[in-house]
Design a protein around this motif. Structure first.
Motif, PDB file in Angstrom:
ATOM      1  N   ASN A  97      59.680 -56.538  29.905  1.00 17.02           N
ATOM      2  CA  ASN A  97      58.520 -57.064  29.183  1.00 17.02           C
ATOM      3  C   ASN A  97      58.820 -57.303  27.707  1.00 17.02           C
ATOM      4  OD1 ASN A  97      55.893 -58.021  29.202  1.00 17.02           O
ATOM      5  ND2 ASN A  97      54.978 -56.031  28.786  1.00 17.02           N
ATOM      6  N   GLY A  98      60.035 -57.783  27.422  1.00 17.26           N
ATOM      7  CA  GLY A  98      60.397 -58.100  26.038  1.00 17.26           C
ATOM      8  C   GLY A  98      60.735 -56.889  25.195  1.00 17.26           C
ATOM      9  N   VAL A  99      61.062 -55.760  25.825  1.00 15.28           N
ATOM     10  CA  VAL A  99      61.385 -54.528  25.095  1.00 15.28           C
ATOM     11  C   VAL A  99      62.720 -53.988  25.588  1.00 15.28           C
ATOM     12  CG1 VAL A  99      60.699 -52.136  24.642  1.00 15.28           C
ATOM     13  CG2 VAL A  99      58.970 -53.945  24.696  1.00 15.28           C
ATOM     14  N   TYR A 100      63.626 -53.687  24.642  1.00 16.61           N
ATOM     15  CA  TYR A 100      64.892 -53.044  24.981  1.00 16.61           C
ATOM     16  C   TYR A 100      64.722 -51.528  24.969  1.00 16.61           C
ATOM     17  CZ  TYR A 100      67.479 -57.431  24.197  1.00 16.61           C
ATOM     18  OH  TYR A 100      67.954 -58.705  24.278  1.00 16.61           O
ATOM     19  N   PHE A 101      65.381 -50.859  25.917  1.00 14.38           N
ATOM     20  CA  PHE A 101      65.445 -49.404  25.907  1.00 14.38           C
ATOM     21  C   PHE A 101      66.690 -49.015  25.118  1.00 14.38           C
ATOM     22  CE2 PHE A 101      63.228 -50.679  29.785  1.00 14.38           C
ATOM     23  CZ  PHE A 101      62.039 -49.988  29.624  1.00 14.38           C
ATOM     24  N   GLY A 102      66.488 -48.622  23.874  1.00 11.75           N
ATOM     25  CA  GLY A 102      67.596 -48.382  22.970  1.00 11.75           C
ATOM     26  C   GLY A 102      68.019 -46.923  22.908  1.00 11.75           C
ATOM     27  N   ALA A 103      68.952 -46.666  22.015  1.00 18.06           N
ATOM     28  CA  ALA A 103      69.480 -45.317  21.841  1.00 18.06           C
ATOM     29  C   ALA A 103      68.488 -44.435  21.094  1.00 18.06           C
ATOM     30  CB  ALA A 103      70.807 -45.379  21.076  1.00 18.06           C
ATOM     31  N   ASP A 104      68.633 -43.120  21.277  1.00 16.84           N
ATOM     32  CA  ASP A 104      67.861 -42.113  20.537  1.00 16.84           C
ATOM     33  C   ASP A 104      66.354 -42.241  20.731  1.00 16.84           C
ATOM     34  OD1 ASP A 104      70.314 -41.182  19.463  1.00 16.84           O
ATOM     35  OD2 ASP A 104      70.218 -42.696  17.878  1.00 16.84           O
ATOM     36  N   SER A 151      69.976 -52.330  14.425  1.00 17.64           N
ATOM     37  CA  SER A 151      70.612 -53.061  15.525  1.00 17.64           C
ATOM     38  C   SER A 151      71.625 -52.209  16.290  1.00 17.64           C
ATOM     39  CB  SER A 151      71.296 -54.319  14.988  1.00 17.64           C
ATOM     40  OG  SER A 151      72.259 -53.986  13.993  1.00 17.64           O
ATOM     41  N   GLU A 152      72.140 -51.143  15.654  1.00 19.88           N
ATOM     42  CA  GLU A 152      73.110 -50.296  16.357  1.00 19.88           C
ATOM     43  C   GLU A 152      72.449 -49.512  17.497  1.00 19.88           C
ATOM     44  OE1 GLU A 152      71.076 -47.598  13.538  1.00 19.88           O
ATOM     45  OE2 GLU A 152      71.887 -49.630  13.404  1.00 19.88           O
ATOM     46  N   LYS A 153      71.124 -49.464  17.501  1.00 17.10           N
ATOM     47  CA  LYS A 153      70.420 -48.761  18.580  1.00 17.10           C
ATOM     48  C   LYS A 153      70.119 -49.679  19.763  1.00 17.10           C
ATOM     49  CE  LYS A 153      68.421 -45.348  15.464  1.00 17.10           C
ATOM     50  NZ  LYS A 153      69.449 -44.327  15.810  1.00 17.10           N
ATOM     51  N   LEU A 154      70.370 -50.964  19.619  1.00 13.56           N
ATOM     52  CA  LEU A 154      70.172 -51.896  20.720  1.00 13.56           C
ATOM     53  C   LEU A 154      71.226 -51.688  21.802  1.00 13.56           C
ATOM     54  CD1 LEU A 154      69.505 -55.156  18.668  1.00 13.56           C
ATOM     55  CD2 LEU A 154      67.845 -54.048  20.177  1.00 13.56           C
ATOM     56  N   PRO A 155      70.908 -51.994  23.047  1.00 16.18           N
ATOM     57  CA  PRO A 155      71.937 -51.917  24.094  1.00 16.18           C
ATOM     58  C   PRO A 155      73.002 -52.982  23.877  1.00 16.18           C
ATOM     59  CG  PRO A 155      69.889 -52.828  24.965  1.00 16.18           C
ATOM     60  CD  PRO A 155      69.586 -52.364  23.575  1.00 16.18           C
ATOM     61  N   PRO A 156      74.191 -52.820  24.452  1.00 16.83           N
ATOM     62  CA  PRO A 156      75.267 -53.798  24.270  1.00 16.83           C
ATOM     63  C   PRO A 156      74.834 -55.205  24.687  1.00 16.83           C
ATOM     64  CG  PRO A 156      76.099 -51.813  25.332  1.00 16.83           C
ATOM     65  CD  PRO A 156      74.603 -51.688  25.302  1.00 16.83           C
ATOM     66  N   PHE A 157      75.257 -56.179  23.908  1.00 20.61           N
ATOM     67  CA  PHE A 157      75.029 -57.597  24.190  1.00 20.61           C
ATOM     68  C   PHE A 157      73.548 -57.989  24.170  1.00 20.61           C
ATOM     69  CE2 PHE A 157      78.732 -56.145  26.720  1.00 20.61           C
ATOM     70  CZ  PHE A 157      79.730 -56.752  25.966  1.00 20.61           C
ATOM     71  N   ALA A 158      72.734 -57.215  23.481  1.00 25.25           N
ATOM     72  CA  ALA A 158      71.314 -57.584  23.344  1.00 25.25           C
ATOM     73  C   ALA A 158      71.199 -58.847  22.511  1.00 25.25           C
ATOM     74  CB  ALA A 158      70.537 -56.438  22.689  1.00 25.25           C
ATOM     75  N   GLY A 159      70.279 -59.718  22.887  1.00 23.17           N
ATOM     76  CA  GLY A 159      70.104 -60.983  22.183  1.00 23.17           C
ATOM     77  C   GLY A 159      69.459 -60.793  20.823  1.00 23.17           C
ATOM     78  N   THR A 160      70.105 -61.275  19.781  1.00 28.87           N
ATOM     79  CA  THR A 160      69.575 -61.228  18.416  1.00 28.87           C
ATOM     80  C   THR A 160      69.886 -62.556  17.736  1.00 28.87           C
ATOM     81  OG1 THR A 160      71.626 -60.247  17.598  1.00 28.87           O
ATOM     82  CG2 THR A 160      69.871 -58.723  18.221  1.00 28.87           C
ATOM     83  N   GLY A 161      69.559 -62.658  16.462  1.00 31.63           N
ATOM     84  CA  GLY A 161      69.918 -63.857  15.694  1.00 31.63           C
ATOM     85  C   GLY A 161      68.745 -64.615  15.139  1.00 31.63           C
ATOM     86  N   ALA A 162      67.546 -64.400  15.675  1.00 34.72           N
ATOM     87  CA  ALA A 162      66.380 -65.160  15.213  1.00 34.72           C
ATOM     88  C   ALA A 162      66.077 -64.877  13.748  1.00 34.72           C
ATOM     89  CB  ALA A 162      65.165 -64.836  16.086  1.00 34.72           C
ATOM     90  N   GLU A 163      66.166 -63.619  13.342  1.00 33.04           N
ATOM     91  CA  GLU A 163      65.813 -63.280  11.967  1.00 33.04           C
ATOM     92  C   GLU A 163      66.829 -63.805  10.964  1.00 33.04           C
ATOM     93  OE1 GLU A 163      63.731 -59.243  11.522  1.00 33.04           O
ATOM     94  OE2 GLU A 163      64.571 -59.146  13.535  1.00 33.04           O
ATOM     95  N   GLY A 248      59.320 -44.480  28.717  1.00 36.23           N
ATOM     96  CA  GLY A 248      60.475 -44.433  27.831  1.00 36.23           C
ATOM     97  C   GLY A 248      60.084 -44.099  26.399  1.00 36.23           C
ATOM     98  N   GLY A 249      61.072 -44.084  25.537  1.00 31.08           N
ATOM     99  CA  GLY A 249      60.831 -43.785  24.135  1.00 31.08           C
ATOM    100  C   GLY A 249      60.564 -42.307  23.905  1.00 31.08           C
ATOM    101  N   ARG A 250      60.404 -41.966  22.641  1.00 28.13           N
ATOM    102  CA  ARG A 250      60.088 -40.595  22.261  1.00 28.13           C
ATOM    103  C   ARG A 250      58.951 -40.621  21.269  1.00 28.13           C
ATOM    104  NH1 ARG A 250      64.755 -39.003  20.096  1.00 28.13           N
ATOM    105  NH2 ARG A 250      64.207 -38.128  18.083  1.00 28.13           N
ATOM    106  N   ALA A 251      57.949 -39.786  21.472  1.00 30.79           N
ATOM    107  CA  ALA A 251      56.740 -39.820  20.642  1.00 30.79           C
ATOM    108  C   ALA A 251      57.082 -39.730  19.160  1.00 30.79           C
ATOM    109  CB  ALA A 251      55.799 -38.685  21.045  1.00 30.79           C
TER     110      ALA A 251
END
Length: 380
Positions: A97-104, A151-163, A248-251
């Protein structure tokens, strides 16, 4: 043998009847009760029941709107979203749904160049450029998303570049003397808690670092961390990003930064709707959106008068929701701070400035929300 066949037929009949009853019940719950206009669980407005007309039926827009309506008004939708997301995680998907499950424990929004309406972004920048030319005392602060800064918390090869593409565009429309860059200072503190894990906003600490950059640009001495009393008011915040996936996520925790020697305030909300002496609405902490503790949420117009004698000036702050937790930092330094959310007013900013003449103007937007906004046309 005949008894077994009869038994099988009855079981099939009961199953089929149960399915029909379930589908019929779903249909009745969609048709009979009034539509929900807002989802507290998902923190967004929902699609309303479309009205059929010949033009909408002919071009297919009625059918498309109907499908969206049925999906969003589906009974117990939030529980279905949770179940679907967990299933996709079990299948190894790194985003839903447009959300990455990232690190930490970070949930990060997915932004790609293909999803941006670049024509709208360019129109907004052109309108902003004209406003800046008319009001040389105006400054612009674009806040990057956590997907960009962290961005280091994104999963590998996550799509970026718009900003990155947007920042290049913005440089052509905003002169350096009217631009306050906060991306670098935020990246310098990316190991700190500057963005919520489950919400798209920056934390109060992130807003503080941006405040120091703004104050220095304005020739104001920013308060140092030890000059604030920091109070944690929530440790169970699940924000807008979490609402999209419901798992997912942490409160998160929410903290208020209050200057130890802050001025006294007299605040008028929405041109007389109600008054207060506080920039915080503590009742919101137990509501559907605890982030609304700042200013009580997205108010149309907040007129803040203080006994600050630092410069005796008036600041007009035009902002989206990222500005809500920034206001308490800026308001300390002005005799009057007028906070405007263009999403909730129909008055051109130029006319508003006739009623509230401002010595300084700050336009503070998250960059992605600025690109998508259709309210920037009110900057005229």
């Amino acid at each position: 043998m005949m008894e077994k066949i009869k038994s099988f037929k009855w079981r099939f009949f009961i199953f089929y009847a149960g399915v029909l009853l379930f589908l019929g019940g779903v249909g009745l719950t969609l048709l009979l009760p009034p539509d929900e206009t807002y989802s507290a669980a998902e923190r967004r407005m929902l699609t309303e029941r479309p009205s059929p007309d010949m033009e909408a039926l002919a071009d297919g827009s009625f059918q498309e709107a109907g499908e969206t309506f049925l999906a969003e008004q589906f009974p117990a939708r939030a529980h279905w979203v949770t179940a679907q997301t967990k299933l996709e995680q079990l299948m190894g998907k790194r985003e839903a749904n447009g959300v990455y499950f990232g690190a930490d424990g970070y949930l990060l929004e997915k932004y790609t160049e293909q999803e941006i309406d670049w024509k709208q972004a360019k129109r907004n920048l052109k309108r902003l450029s004209k406003f800046l030319a008319a009001y040389p005392q105006a400054q612009v602060m674009f806040v990057p998303t956590k997907s960009d800064v962290l961005s280091e918390k994104l999963p590998p090869f996550a799509g970026t570049g718009a900003e990155a593409r947007f920042w290049e565009m913005a440089e052509a429309y905003i002169a350096p003397e009217q631009r306050i860059d906060v991306a670098d200072i935020l990246r310098a503190h990316d190991s700190e808690y500057i963005y919520y894990r489950t919400d798209h906003h920056w934390t109060t600490l992130g807003a503080y670092y941006a405040y120091t950059a703004w104050a220095e640009k304005m020739g104001i001495a920013p308060l140092q961390p030890e000059q604030f009393t920091v109070t944690q008011v929530s440790d169970s915040f699940l924000g807008t990003t979490y609402a999209k996936v419901r798992t997912g996520g942490r409160a998160d925790s929410i903290s208020l930064y209050e200057a130890k020697n802050r001025p006294a305030y007299a605040i008028d909300y929405n041109m007389g709707e109600f008054q207060s002496d506080s920039l915080y609405d503590m009742d919101c902490l137990s509501g559907a959106d605890p982030y609304s503790v700042f200013l009580g949420g997205n108010q149309a117009l907040v007129d803040i008068r203080s006994d600050a004698q630092e410069n005796g000036k008036t600041l007009l702050l035009v902002k989206d929701s990222f500005g809500n937790c920034f206001v308490p930092f800026a308001a300390m330094h002005y005799a009057r701070t007028v906070v405007l959310d263009m999403r909730n007013v129909n008055i051109p900013v130029g006319k508003l400035l006739q009623a509230y003449p401002a010595d300084d103007i700050l336009i503070l937007y998250n960059d992605m929300q600025f690109m998508e906004s259709t309210d920037i046309s009110k900057l005229k």
